[in-house]
Structure formats: C-alpha cells, structure tokens
Design a protein around this motif. Structure first.
Motif, PDB file in Angstrom:
ATOM      1  N   PHE A 170     -28.040  -1.680  20.035  1.00 51.14           N
ATOM      2  CA  PHE A 170     -27.760  -2.255  18.784  1.00 51.14           C
ATOM      3  C   PHE A 170     -28.543  -3.437  18.454  1.00 51.14           C
ATOM      4  O   PHE A 170     -29.236  -3.617  17.410  1.00 51.14           O
ATOM      5  CB  PHE A 170     -26.250  -2.444  18.301  1.00 51.14           C
ATOM      6  N   THR A 171     -28.733  -4.257  19.658  1.00 53.55           N
ATOM      7  CA  THR A 171     -29.685  -5.523  19.572  1.00 53.55           C
ATOM      8  C   THR A 171     -31.213  -5.063  19.404  1.00 53.55           C
ATOM      9  O   THR A 171     -31.683  -5.557  18.571  1.00 53.55           O
ATOM     10  CB  THR A 171     -29.440  -6.337  20.740  1.00 53.55           C
ATOM     11  N   VAL A 172     -31.515  -4.007  20.063  1.00 56.22           N
ATOM     12  CA  VAL A 172     -33.034  -3.469  19.875  1.00 56.22           C
ATOM     13  C   VAL A 172     -32.998  -2.986  18.711  1.00 56.22           C
ATOM     14  O   VAL A 172     -34.101  -2.973  18.050  1.00 56.22           O
ATOM     15  CB  VAL A 172     -33.227  -2.380  21.206  1.00 56.22           C
ATOM     16  N   LEU A 173     -32.157  -2.031  18.081  1.00 59.82           N
ATOM     17  CA  LEU A 173     -32.141  -1.464  16.825  1.00 59.82           C
ATOM     18  C   LEU A 173     -32.357  -2.528  15.950  1.00 59.82           C
ATOM     19  O   LEU A 173     -33.242  -2.560  14.928  1.00 59.82           O
ATOM     20  CB  LEU A 173     -30.998  -0.892  16.390  1.00 59.82           C
ATOM     21  N   GLY A 174     -31.881  -3.623  16.024  1.00 62.02           N
ATOM     22  CA  GLY A 174     -31.822  -4.916  15.218  1.00 62.02           C
ATOM     23  C   GLY A 174     -33.282  -5.453  15.279  1.00 62.02           C
ATOM     24  O   GLY A 174     -33.984  -5.972  14.307  1.00 62.02           O
ATOM     25  N   GLU A 175     -33.992  -5.619  16.197  1.00 63.34           N
ATOM     26  CA  GLU A 175     -35.170  -6.101  16.445  1.00 63.34           C
ATOM     27  C   GLU A 175     -36.030  -5.156  15.881  1.00 63.34           C
ATOM     28  O   GLU A 175     -37.293  -5.550  15.415  1.00 63.34           O
ATOM     29  CB  GLU A 175     -35.441  -6.282  18.082  1.00 63.34           C
ATOM     30  N   TYR A 176     -36.169  -3.972  16.077  1.00 61.45           N
ATOM     31  CA  TYR A 176     -36.877  -2.808  15.552  1.00 61.45           C
ATOM     32  C   TYR A 176     -36.943  -3.051  13.926  1.00 61.45           C
ATOM     33  O   TYR A 176     -37.926  -3.080  13.326  1.00 61.45           O
ATOM     34  CB  TYR A 176     -36.589  -1.585  15.829  1.00 61.45           C
ATOM     35  N   VAL A 177     -35.614  -3.019  13.711  1.00 64.88           N
ATOM     36  CA  VAL A 177     -35.378  -3.003  12.058  1.00 64.88           C
ATOM     37  C   VAL A 177     -36.055  -4.434  11.517  1.00 64.88           C
ATOM     38  O   VAL A 177     -36.625  -4.582  10.451  1.00 64.88           O
ATOM     39  CB  VAL A 177     -33.784  -2.792  11.718  1.00 64.88           C
ATOM     40  N   LYS A 178     -35.766  -5.457  12.057  1.00 60.77           N
ATOM     41  CA  LYS A 178     -36.219  -6.938  11.507  1.00 60.77           C
ATOM     42  C   LYS A 178     -37.859  -6.809  11.553  1.00 60.77           C
ATOM     43  O   LYS A 178     -38.336  -7.394  10.704  1.00 60.77           O
ATOM     44  CB  LYS A 178     -35.723  -7.974  12.399  1.00 60.77           C
ATOM     45  N   LYS A 180     -29.125  -7.177   3.516  1.00 60.67           N
ATOM     46  CA  LYS A 180     -27.661  -6.664   3.959  1.00 60.67           C
ATOM     47  C   LYS A 180     -27.875  -6.456   5.412  1.00 60.67           C
ATOM     48  O   LYS A 180     -27.014  -6.819   6.039  1.00 60.67           O
ATOM     49  CB  LYS A 180     -27.452  -5.636   3.027  1.00 60.67           C
ATOM     50  N   VAL A 181     -28.771  -5.407   5.802  1.00 57.52           N
ATOM     51  CA  VAL A 181     -28.786  -5.017   7.408  1.00 57.52           C
ATOM     52  C   VAL A 181     -29.028  -6.448   8.333  1.00 57.52           C
ATOM     53  O   VAL A 181     -28.330  -6.274   9.230  1.00 57.52           O
ATOM     54  CB  VAL A 181     -29.648  -3.803   7.482  1.00 57.52           C
ATOM     55  N   THR A 182     -30.033  -6.949   7.731  1.00 63.60           N
ATOM     56  CA  THR A 182     -30.370  -8.286   8.748  1.00 63.60           C
ATOM     57  C   THR A 182     -28.835  -9.122   8.736  1.00 63.60           C
ATOM     58  O   THR A 182     -28.712  -9.585   9.897  1.00 63.60           O
ATOM     59  CB  THR A 182     -31.367  -9.242   7.914  1.00 63.60           C
ATOM     60  N   ASP A 183     -28.120  -9.193   8.025  1.00 67.21           N
ATOM     61  CA  ASP A 183     -26.982 -10.151   7.961  1.00 67.21           C
ATOM     62  C   ASP A 183     -25.922  -9.423   8.693  1.00 67.21           C
ATOM     63  O   ASP A 183     -25.309 -10.106   9.632  1.00 67.21           O
ATOM     64  CB  ASP A 183     -26.245 -10.255   6.469  1.00 67.21           C
ATOM     65  N   LEU A 184     -26.086  -7.892   8.920  1.00 63.26           N
ATOM     66  CA  LEU A 184     -25.069  -7.116   9.663  1.00 63.26           C
ATOM     67  C   LEU A 184     -25.647  -7.615  11.162  1.00 63.26           C
ATOM     68  O   LEU A 184     -24.651  -7.576  12.124  1.00 63.26           O
ATOM     69  CB  LEU A 184     -25.046  -6.077   9.516  1.00 63.26           C
ATOM     70  N   PHE A 185     -26.789  -7.503  11.466  1.00 63.23           N
ATOM     71  CA  PHE A 185     -27.209  -7.756  12.650  1.00 63.23           C
ATOM     72  C   PHE A 185     -26.931  -9.085  13.287  1.00 63.23           C
ATOM     73  O   PHE A 185     -26.577  -9.265  14.436  1.00 63.23           O
ATOM     74  CB  PHE A 185     -28.743  -7.383  13.107  1.00 63.23           C
ATOM     75  N   ASP A 186     -27.240 -10.067  12.350  1.00 58.61           N
ATOM     76  CA  ASP A 186     -26.835 -11.387  12.698  1.00 58.61           C
ATOM     77  C   ASP A 186     -25.411 -11.660  13.141  1.00 58.61           C
ATOM     78  O   ASP A 186     -25.209 -12.457  13.832  1.00 58.61           O
ATOM     79  CB  ASP A 186     -27.224 -12.456  11.439  1.00 58.61           C
ATOM     80  N   GLU A 187     -24.494 -10.925  12.167  1.00 66.07           N
ATOM     81  CA  GLU A 187     -23.064 -11.046  12.388  1.00 66.07           C
ATOM     82  C   GLU A 187     -22.577 -10.305  13.741  1.00 66.07           C
ATOM     83  O   GLU A 187     -22.065 -10.861  14.428  1.00 66.07           O
ATOM     84  CB  GLU A 187     -22.237 -10.480  11.386  1.00 66.07           C
ATOM     85  N   PHE A 188     -23.297  -9.417  14.230  1.00 64.04           N
ATOM     86  CA  PHE A 188     -23.216  -8.728  15.416  1.00 64.04           C
ATOM     87  C   PHE A 188     -23.593  -9.583  16.582  1.00 64.04           C
ATOM     88  O   PHE A 188     -22.680  -9.814  17.498  1.00 64.04           O
ATOM     89  CB  PHE A 188     -23.992  -7.432  15.675  1.00 64.04           C
ATOM     90  N   GLU A 189     -24.480 -10.512  16.633  1.00 58.98           N
ATOM     91  CA  GLU A 189     -24.925 -11.357  17.515  1.00 58.98           C
ATOM     92  C   GLU A 189     -23.757 -12.333  17.550  1.00 58.98           C
ATOM     93  O   GLU A 189     -23.557 -13.012  18.659  1.00 58.98           O
ATOM     94  CB  GLU A 189     -26.498 -12.139  17.195  1.00 58.98           C
ATOM     95  N   ARG A 190     -23.303 -12.901  16.661  1.00 61.59           N
ATOM     96  CA  ARG A 190     -22.314 -13.969  16.543  1.00 61.59           C
ATOM     97  C   ARG A 190     -20.927 -13.330  16.978  1.00 61.59           C
ATOM     98  O   ARG A 190     -20.189 -13.851  17.969  1.00 61.59           O
ATOM     99  CB  ARG A 190     -21.923 -14.406  15.096  1.00 61.59           C
TER     100      ARG A 190
END
Length: 196
Positions: free
Chosen positions: A126-134, A37-47
C-alpha cells in the motif's frame, strides 16, 4: 483499457470552446479533487502505521476505500479523460505513460484485494501504491493539466460526463457517495466501500 477500445464516452467530449473558466463541473477540478482525496488517504495510512493502537479493521477499511477511489478515478480517466486529451494535445508520450502507471497501480490494487492487514508486505504494497499514485498525480497536475488548459477542450462538458460516469461506477462497485456516510455512523461504510 486500451486507448482504441470502445468506451462509454461520447463524441461530445471533444467539442471545443474558446475560454476556460473554472467551474464546479470543470474536468480538471474534479480530477484534482480525486487526487487530493486519495493523497489524504495515503497520508492517513502512514499515520496509522505509526500509531500502535490502530486496529487491522480500520487499516483495511482505509485501504479498501483508497483502492475503490483509485479504481473509479482510473476508469473515468481511461474511458473519458485520456481519449479526449489525445484528441486535444500532441504529447502522446505523457498519456501513454499515464496509462502504464494506471496498469501498475491496478496490479497492486489486485494484490491488496487478496490480502489482509498483518499479511507480509501488506503495508509495503500500500505504501508503494501511494508512492506510484503520488508520482502519477504530480505528472498529471504539473505536465498534463496545463496542456489541457491551453487546449480548446470543453472542460465543463467533459466534467459533466466524468461526474455522471463516476456515479455509475460507484453504484456498480457498491461504493457510497462522496459524503453519504459522513452523517450516519451506522451506515456500514466499510462494507459499502468494498470492491473485492
């Protein structure tokens, strides 16, 4: 939360069982669904970043949703999953690193809560948060989860405890349920998801 601090988890999470059949209540399945779910949210943010027509409000709702989901997920891991894992496996370094990664993510979430889209570094944080989380997700799913599967931890009981605590936290933070507002466009999903 320090690993020795009291938590709402009970001693029943350390009960043992001989086999691991995946079920709807399986703790690893529940945590993996949160990861997706959170990975999908980070991907959506990139889009969204690539789309010039994305408005700041949509971006903020997505960021708030992701941060709320991450906060709830991290809390159930720290209160319930990690203490049970510490009793079930011998790799304390892996669990210590996971808790440090949670602290780093929590710091970025706190910083994002004080910001608005358009602020300097909002997108970058938020992008860095996504990288940490992934990175954290990959370590958990590739290294920690297989060790937990091999242990005698009762994953169904642990999963039920995690599910119950997630519901309590959603209520506490005022976050809507998994699919509550999918059917109701007037439900004010953005307001419900705010945890700031």
């Amino acid at each position: 939360m320090p690993r020795n601090a009291p938590s709402k988890s009970s001693s029943k999470t350390t009960s043992r069982r001989p086999s691991h059949k995946a079920s709807e209540d399986d703790a690893l399945r529940i945590l993996a669904e949160d990861h997706k779910k959170v990975t999908d949210l980070f991907d959506e943010f990139e889009r969204m970043k690539e789309n010039e027509e994305t408005d700041d409000e949509a971006k903020q709702v997505l960021v708030e949703t992701a941060c709320a989901e991450l906060t709830i997920h991290a809390q159930v891991e720290e209160e319930i999953f990690y203490p049970a894992a510490r009793d079930a496996i011998e790799d304390m370094d892996l669990l210590d690193e996971a808790e440090v990664e949670h602290a780093s993510a929590r710091q970025l979430i706190t910083e994002l809560a004080a910001m608005q889209p358009g602020d300097d570094l909002y997108d970058a944080k938020f992008t860095v948060l996504g990288e940490y989380v992934k990175h954290h997700i990959q370590e958990e799913e590739k290294e920690l989860f297989p060790k937990i599967k091999k242990s005698e931890l009762d994953l169904e009981e642990l999963g039920r405890e995690i599910s119950e605590r997630k519901l309590e936290l959603r209520d506490e933070f005022g976050v809507s349920g998994e699919d509550e507002d999918d059917d109701d466009p007037d439900s004010g999903a953005g307001a419900k998801r705010r945890v700031h």
